[in-house]
Structure formats: structure tokens, C-alpha cells
Design a protein around this motif. Sequence first.
Motif, PDB file in Angstrom:
ATOM      1  N   LEU A 111       0.831  -1.188   0.000  1.00  0.00           N
ATOM      2  CA  LEU A 111       0.000   0.000   0.000  1.00  0.00           C
ATOM      3  C   LEU A 111       0.878   1.254   0.000  1.00  0.00           C
ATOM      4  O   LEU A 111       1.954   1.260   0.592  1.00  0.00           O
ATOM      5  N   PRO A 112       0.396   2.302  -0.627  1.00  0.00           N
ATOM      6  CA  PRO A 112       1.201   3.533  -0.721  1.00  0.00           C
ATOM      7  C   PRO A 112       1.168   4.319   0.587  1.00  0.00           C
ATOM      8  O   PRO A 112       0.355   4.063   1.458  1.00  0.00           O
ATOM      9  N   ILE A 126     -14.600  20.564   0.351  1.00  0.00           N
ATOM     10  CA  ILE A 126     -13.833  20.022  -0.766  1.00  0.00           C
ATOM     11  C   ILE A 126     -14.690  18.970  -1.455  1.00  0.00           C
ATOM     12  O   ILE A 126     -15.129  18.021  -0.811  1.00  0.00           O
ATOM     13  N   THR A 163      -8.349  19.050   3.974  1.00  0.00           N
ATOM     14  CA  THR A 163      -7.792  18.205   2.925  1.00  0.00           C
ATOM     15  C   THR A 163      -7.348  16.877   3.523  1.00  0.00           C
ATOM     16  O   THR A 163      -7.044  16.795   4.719  1.00  0.00           O
ATOM     17  N   PRO A 164      -7.298  15.840   2.692  1.00  0.00           N
ATOM     18  CA  PRO A 164      -6.875  14.535   3.204  1.00  0.00           C
ATOM     19  C   PRO A 164      -5.490  14.588   3.848  1.00  0.00           C
ATOM     20  O   PRO A 164      -5.254  13.930   4.863  1.00  0.00           O
ATOM     21  N   VAL A 165      -4.594  15.393   3.295  1.00  0.00           N
ATOM     22  CA  VAL A 165      -3.248  15.453   3.857  1.00  0.00           C
ATOM     23  C   VAL A 165      -3.299  16.052   5.263  1.00  0.00           C
ATOM     24  O   VAL A 165      -2.691  15.525   6.205  1.00  0.00           O
ATOM     25  N   ALA A 166      -4.056  17.147   5.394  1.00  0.00           N
ATOM     26  CA  ALA A 166      -4.173  17.770   6.711  1.00  0.00           C
ATOM     27  C   ALA A 166      -4.835  16.819   7.698  1.00  0.00           C
ATOM     28  O   ALA A 166      -4.451  16.740   8.868  1.00  0.00           O
ATOM     29  N   ARG A 209      -2.458  14.320   8.946  1.00  0.00           N
ATOM     30  CA  ARG A 209      -1.579  14.903   9.967  1.00  0.00           C
ATOM     31  C   ARG A 209      -2.281  14.885  11.318  1.00  0.00           C
ATOM     32  O   ARG A 209      -1.686  14.574  12.347  1.00  0.00           O
ATOM     33  N   GLU A 249      -3.012   6.893   6.421  1.00  0.00           N
ATOM     34  CA  GLU A 249      -2.165   7.560   5.445  1.00  0.00           C
ATOM     35  C   GLU A 249      -2.207   6.807   4.110  1.00  0.00           C
ATOM     36  O   GLU A 249      -2.258   7.412   3.037  1.00  0.00           O
ATOM     37  N   ALA A 250      -2.225   5.498   4.201  1.00  0.00           N
ATOM     38  CA  ALA A 250      -2.317   4.697   2.983  1.00  0.00           C
ATOM     39  C   ALA A 250      -3.626   4.974   2.256  1.00  0.00           C
ATOM     40  O   ALA A 250      -3.659   5.137   1.031  1.00  0.00           O
ATOM     41  N   ALA A 255      -5.395   7.713   2.507  1.00  0.00           N
ATOM     42  CA  ALA A 255      -5.353   9.068   1.960  1.00  0.00           C
ATOM     43  C   ALA A 255      -4.542   9.096   0.670  1.00  0.00           C
ATOM     44  O   ALA A 255      -4.946   9.711  -0.320  1.00  0.00           O
ATOM     45  N   ALA A 256      -3.396   8.426   0.694  1.00  0.00           N
ATOM     46  CA  ALA A 256      -2.533   8.432  -0.497  1.00  0.00           C
ATOM     47  C   ALA A 256      -3.261   7.785  -1.672  1.00  0.00           C
ATOM     48  O   ALA A 256      -3.278   8.323  -2.790  1.00  0.00           O
ATOM     49  N   ALA A 257      -3.905   6.634  -1.402  1.00  0.00           N
ATOM     50  CA  ALA A 257      -4.598   5.935  -2.484  1.00  0.00           C
ATOM     51  C   ALA A 257      -5.773   6.774  -2.987  1.00  0.00           C
ATOM     52  O   ALA A 257      -6.029   6.839  -4.199  1.00  0.00           O
ATOM     53  N   LEU A 306      -6.076  10.096  -2.812  1.00  0.00           N
ATOM     54  CA  LEU A 306      -5.603  11.272  -3.544  1.00  0.00           C
ATOM     55  C   LEU A 306      -5.151  10.870  -4.943  1.00  0.00           C
ATOM     56  O   LEU A 306      -5.434  11.546  -5.928  1.00  0.00           O
ATOM     57  N   ARG A 307      -4.465   9.740  -5.008  1.00  0.00           N
ATOM     58  CA  ARG A 307      -3.992   9.269  -6.309  1.00  0.00           C
ATOM     59  C   ARG A 307      -5.202   8.979  -7.211  1.00  0.00           C
ATOM     60  O   ARG A 307      -5.227   9.347  -8.382  1.00  0.00           O
ATOM     61  N   ARG A 331      -8.334  10.088  -6.928  1.00  0.00           N
ATOM     62  CA  ARG A 331      -9.246  11.194  -7.217  1.00  0.00           C
ATOM     63  C   ARG A 331      -8.562  12.340  -7.948  1.00  0.00           C
ATOM     64  O   ARG A 331      -9.176  12.987  -8.786  1.00  0.00           O
ATOM     65  N   ALA A 352      -6.775  -0.514   0.914  1.00  0.00           N
ATOM     66  CA  ALA A 352      -6.343   0.347   2.015  1.00  0.00           C
ATOM     67  C   ALA A 352      -7.490   0.581   2.996  1.00  0.00           C
ATOM     68  O   ALA A 352      -7.301   0.523   4.216  1.00  0.00           O
TER      69      ALA A 352
END
Lengths: 315, 651
Positions: A3-4, A314, B598-601, B604, B618-619, B621-623, B625-626, B628, B641
Motif C-alpha cells: 500500500l502507498p 472540498i 484536505t486529506p493530507v491535513a 496529519r 495515510e495509505a 489518503a494516499a490511495a 488522492l492518487r 481522485r 487500504a
Amino acid sequence: MRLPDLASLAAAPRPFDPVLARAGEVIRGKDEAIRLALACLLAGGHLLIEDLPGMGKTTLAHTLARLLGLQFSRIQFTSDLLPADITGVSIFERERGEFRFLPGPLFAQLVLADEINRATPKTQSALLEAMEERQVTAEGQTRELPTPFFVIATQNPAHQIGTFPLPESQLDRFLMRIELGYPDPAAERSLLAAGGQRARAERLPALLAADDLAKAQQAVAGVHVSPALIDYVQALLAATRRDPSFQHGLSPRAGLALIAAARAWAWLAGRDLALPDDVQAVLPAVACHRLRALPGGGYARPEDIAALIRSVPIP
Amino acid sequence: MTRPPAETLERGATPWLFAAALAAVLPHAAHQPAWLSVAAALLFAWSAGLWWRDGRLPGRWPLAALVAAGCAGILFEFRTLFGRDAGVALLVVLTALKLLEMRSRRDATVVVTLGYFLLLTHFLYAQDIPAGLWLPVALCLLTAALIRLHGGSAAGGPRRVLGQAALLCVQSLPFMLVLFVLFPRVSGPLWGLPQDAHAGLTGLSETMTPGSIADLVQNGELAFSVRFDGAIPPRDKLYWRGPVLEHYDGRTWRPHPGRQPAPRVEARSAPLGYETTLEPHRQTLLLALDAPTALPPDFAVDGTLTAKRLQPLVERRRFRAAASLDYRYNADESPVSLRRNLALPPGRNPQARALAESWRTGENGPDGVIRRALALFGSRDFAYTLQPPLLGEQPIDDFLFTTRRGFCEHYAAAFVVLMRAAGIPARVVTGYQGGEANPVDGYLVVRQSDAHAWAEVWLAGEGWRRVDPTSAVAPERVETGVAAALSAGEPLPALVRVRADWLRTLRYRWEALNNAWNQHVIGYDERRQRELLGRFGFPDIDWRGLAAALGAGCGLLLLALLGWALYRRPRHEPVQALWRKALRQLARSGVDCAPWETPVALARRVRERAPALAADFEAVAAAYLRARYGPDGDLAILRAAVARLSSRRRT
């Protein structure tokens, strides 16, 4: 399945990291402003720095020019500066029996237009026209400006005596407007201990090869912007138009600027896709000088932009 | 004391609160003492001025002094702080004062809540159509204030805020209708109203002195409205019986206080059914049409044929009754009762007595005496007026021989005195006579101005017979109505005397509308509810059935609204559906995602708040974001994930 993680999103090469690092050594405690200035440059826009004298505006411009290996020129704007003083003049050469154009200081890759609001509107508009068109028309002849062409204009807060504040239509030509602000105590202390940074900036080596910047700008333009992100930008624009605390909303051109800036911001972070985070990060710099806050009609403040961000979900 | 910024009241929200508070307070101005309305207006103006100039709100002590002054004023005016009038006045004062204390959002919420309550109290005073129309307006404004308060400037401009408030109110309408139709109705008020809730109602009084009915006639208010099963009978047959007055002390007529045997009524025409809607008169009277043959369950006739019940009527009610217009009753009246109705106060009105005694001799029986008396009133000397001259110590003598001007109570009283002096048992009957037929809805409207007094005489072999001496002096009173019988200068309510055709039509329409409102909205009682539900196939529904129906109705409405909301909900693509699932997991672990975050925030924040989930989230969120925001999202990775996050949370 592996997983990323979030770091995997930012896996693209980041050739500008050394530039950011070296610039940060010269202008201490202003990493965010430096990053915004670089993003602005990468997005192909011009930058307006607004702050009191002595905050390091000129040093910032100088540092960027040196590190990026750009040809640099500085124009100190005064009330008696004429358009020809910046674009150049033709003089008659007797030996050759013809006029020869002597390019003005505008013919440089990075132009620092210092205290732009001290010049008369006529000279201001000559500069702004050059910024928009990337060419100069003098004595009936159009001459291309060098590429890349990047203007960093500085402006003292407009309530000082003897200034000509830029009208809104011309403010719109600047992709971003930033303030440097006072350095934090630690940064200020090391600055005071090290002495002026201007001389140091002069000695900085160029970190980029001649066409690196052009390549980087190309790469920035290729950063992916998904329909979902465009939805978000559109929602933000709509919110500025609906919000009664602003005199008027953002224009479609402001929306384009926002997307371009978000792309550059994402690329600087090593991402090949722009995220809502990037939009939120550049929004104050892109939107503040394009909005008028009510009551009063001054620039929108960062708090207004923060409230705006909080009011838009968002998608 | 400093408050966090979110708590302080935003300047732009204040005008909304003023408007909302004003809308809630305004209707009360109609029934409050003037000083209170003026004081409230001054307080409103003061706080509005402070807002306009951005001035400093008064401190705690000045406010406390104002509260004390307001309470003192109310105590002085009403002698109490409780009850309907004083309580509402207190609420009005406190609302106006609260506007001077609007610093935080909490203060503003208090104002709006007070406003909702004040709006409700308006219905303690009026339940008519204007009150019903004002309610949605004020409700909308209050709700709009609430929306503006919580939405901040992002709630948008006035039109948007008002539109949203109106939409909310419209959405609540179906619930209001279901509750109105199905909420179990109980006869009588649900809870005890304050003692003074029904003050100031007018109606017939239990006693009669010269002038008491004339006062009532100057009041155009509705007394009751009637719908007959058939056509409306002629006016001169419409005598609505109130108290029967048998005792006379020379000035005042009173009813006989003791119990009397039930009357024996002989109906001589087919009973005529009707339905009467009585305005609350705080008395026990039904004001039934003479002579009643069928009465509503809790009513009974007393010895003088007056229909009464035990409890006074304090709310508008509808009753069914029937009457026989041609009747005889009590041909065998008891000697005690007859003696009572022959009694005259000794030494009073000697001239009248002498006159009546002169008739007694030589005439051909009681009928002749009655004719002579009516002929006397019919002579040109007597006039019918609402403004009779004052009468002296011998009122009947003064009236008969000196002033000769009077209203129905003068004629009825004088007639009864004459009859008694001539040896014929007689008594005064008060009530209403006639009424006005509204051609729009077919109702007969009886007003206070239709109040009347007439006489009853007892004749051997016949029983009590109604004699209306007013018809001798002013036949129009009985045939057309009081307006026709009185000359133009008399102080009648304008409503009673309207002549212009279009105005009259307009009035009929307005009254028909009001009557429909009273019949169908205000008068929607237990019986109407049962009728209505019976029509829909639930004939014998008790309160349990009603409660079930109520629950089912509201539930169905909620389901419908929910379905609509689901239908209108933006369709999420699978990517977002998975993301929302992950967010739900987070919420269950106590981390809520703000819509603008945001997903990144968020990732955190998860690292700080729920470190155990950080890596897995985090996984996700990363998946996400990638998928979407990237050019080549892989749904499978996101799904995996999210699955891992869910399983981690469960362990």
C-alpha cells in the motif's frame, strides 16, 4: 499488496530543492515566501512583494536571480522615471549613419522593479504592458523580451506620501502578491550577527544550467489537474462571489492563476498531481490582492481567505 | 471576560435578530397597556441605535435597574407577575432588554428562543385568521435569524437566508397538517389556562337594569352563529332564550334563585334541527332557540325553559340542538311560581299600577289587557331609542308617563309591571332576537347587538305565552333588525349598520371566511376528528389508534423526506464512497473530518489524535488522492487500504 503512503505521492524529482535551501540560507526564516516566489516564477507569472523598506525584498530578488542563473537588472522607480528609461532608447550613431536601439533595463530575465508605486501611472503601465505582452514596442518597433521573463515588483504599503497605488486592473497582472514580514527573533539574530546579506547574495553561484528553468516550467505545466480539483477551484471562486464580506468575487482569470500556481506548488513538492492542499496553500498569495474586503475596501486579509477556505467543502 | 471569536456575535447578524424579535413582539402591542408598548419600542430603538453607531452596550447594573423598573411597572399594572397578561408583558420587556445585552451568540440564541415562545403566546389572545397569517411570517423571520446566526456571512444575502427559512417552514407544513388532523383532541383545554385568560368577554348578564342591554347592543361582536338543517326560519320566530328574570325590586330584575320543576313542553310543530357555534361567554347558557326539544348531552333546561349546563363556556364550542317554533309550555304552572310572577315591590310605580288596575275591570279577560298595553306602546307617544333619558325613583312611572323613550328592556320591564298589576303572571326574558343570514355560507350570524329583552305572560289553559312589546313600538326591530329600528344618530357599531351593497357583500364574504376558519380550524374538535377519520374508513378510533396513526403519519412523512434527500444527494463515485467509508471509520475513532479539510491535513491530525491508525489512514489518503486527483487512480489499492483501515480499527 503493497500500500502507498503519502510520501509516495511526492516521488517526482525535485531539482529545485537546492535552490530553496541556498536561498533559505541567505533570507532566513522566510522559506514559505521563497517557495511562493519560486512557484510564481515556475508558473510563468510575475510577483508583487509588498512590505516596508528593509525587509529583504531586494535581497530575495537578487538571490533568486543568482541561484537560477538569470540575467538580472534592477529598476528603482521614482516619480520622474519615464517609460523610455525602462524600455530603452534609440540613439543616432554618426559613424554608421543610423539609429541604434539601446535596450533599457527591462531587457533582462529577472527584473526587479523596486517601489513600483513611486512611478507615475504612465511608467507603471509601460512596465505592466511589457509584463503582459513579454515584448516592448519602442519607436514603432516591437522587440521581444528575453525568456524567461520574470518581474518582481516591490511596493511600499500604499498609504505612504507621494505614491501612485496600482489600480486593480494592473494588480491582476501579478500572479501572486506576498508580504515578507518581520523575521522571527532567531532568524533576525543570525541576520544581525552575519551582517547584511546583500553582498553574500552577489556571490551566490548559479545552481541551474541555462535551460533548466524552461524545462522546469514545462514540467510544471504538465502537472495533472483532475476534474475534481477544478470543481474545488470553481467552488472557491463561486464562494468569493457569494460572500458578502468581499466587494466582488474572483474573475475566471484569477481561477486560471490559481490553478497555475497550484501546479507549481505541487511540482516544487515533487508531485505530478495537484491536490486541494496546493490550492489552499497558494490561495492567499493569489487571491488577497484580487479581492476587496468589506467594510473598508482594502486588500482581503489572510484571515478572510482562511474563513473562505473554511466555508467551502472540498468536493 | 473575553470570549473565543466564534462565540462573539457577528455584527451582520444583529439586524436579523431585531427583525425577528420585532415580529414576535409586535402582535402583543394590540392588547398591552400603551406604556409597555412605548417602553418596548424605546428599548428597541435604543439597541438599534447602539448597533448603528457601534456603541457600547450598557453594563450589568444599568440593565439590572431596567429589569427592576420593568417588573415594578408590570406589578403596578397587573398586581402580579404571573398569569397570562402579566407573564406575556414580562416576556416582552425581557426580550426588549435582552437586545441590549447581545454580546455573544448565546445571547442571540436566547432572543430567538424567546421569540418563538412569544409567538406562541399570541394565540392565547387571538386565534383568528390574521393571527394565523402572521404566524408563518414571524416564524420565517425567526428561523432566518437562526440561520444567519449559525451560518455567518457565508449564509449569503438576505434573500438567500429568507428563502432558506421559508423552505424550512414549508418543509414543516406536512408535519403540522398531520399533527393537526391526527393529534388526539380532548374536550376542554389540554392544560389549565391562567385565570385571566378569558377576561373581557362580553355577553348577556344575569340581571337587567335599564340600559344594560342597550350597552350590549353597541357591541358588534359575534355572539354565536347557527346553521339550520333546513331553511332559516323567519326572523320574528327567532328568539334565543337566555336568563328569565322573575324578581323585581323596583330597579333591577333578577332570576329566581331556587330550583324549579322541569317544564312540560308541548311541541306543536315539527322539530327544527340546527347547529350553533357559541363564542366563549363564560356563562353556562346555551342560548337555545325557543322552544328546545333536543339539547346537547351536557345541557338541560331549567324551570324557565332556559338551556344551561354546569360549567361555564370558556372556549368556542359547537353544539347540536333542535327546537319547535310553535309550542306551549307549563299550562299547569305551580301556584308558587304564579304568585312569584305577580309580585311587585310595594309602594313603587303607583301610576302604572293604577293604570293597569283600571284595565282589569270591565275588559274581556287577559287578552284584552295585553292588547291595551301593546296599543299603548304602539301609540305615537312612544319612541324606540338606544339613548333614553335617565329615569328617576319610579322608573316605570317615569318611563310610561314622562319620558316615553326607551329600549327593549324598558318596554319589556314596563309591560311586565303592567301585566302583574293587572293580575296576569308575567316575567322578563332576556336573550337574543333574530340574527343576520350570511348569503355566502348560509350561516345565521347572531351578534351582541342582537341582544334583546321580551316578556312572557301566563294564561290559564295556555301556559306561558311570549309577548314582545318592542314589536308594538318598533316592529322593524323584530322583522329586520336593530339597525332598521333605530334612527341614524344612534350609537350602533358601524358593522351593524353597513348599507352600501359592495361593502355588505365584502363583509359577508369576510365573515363567511372567518366562520369557515372557526368551524374547520378552530372548531376541529373530537367529534369533527371522528367524522373525518370515519370518512377515511376509521370510524371508531380511540386515542391509542390516533397515537398509532400519528406515529405512522409522521414516520411516513419522515421517510418521504429522507427518500427525497437521498434522491437529491450527490451521487458518489466508488472512489468517494470508499473515502467516505474511511471517514466514517475515523469518526468512530473520534476524529471528525471538517468538510474543508484536505486529506493530507486530516492525515496529519490522525497522527496526533489516533496514532494507531495513522499509517493505515495515510495509505487510504494516499490511495484516495492518487485515485481522485491523479491521472491513473487505482480503485483496487484504495479498496484494499480502506479494508485494512477497517480491520485495524476493529482489532
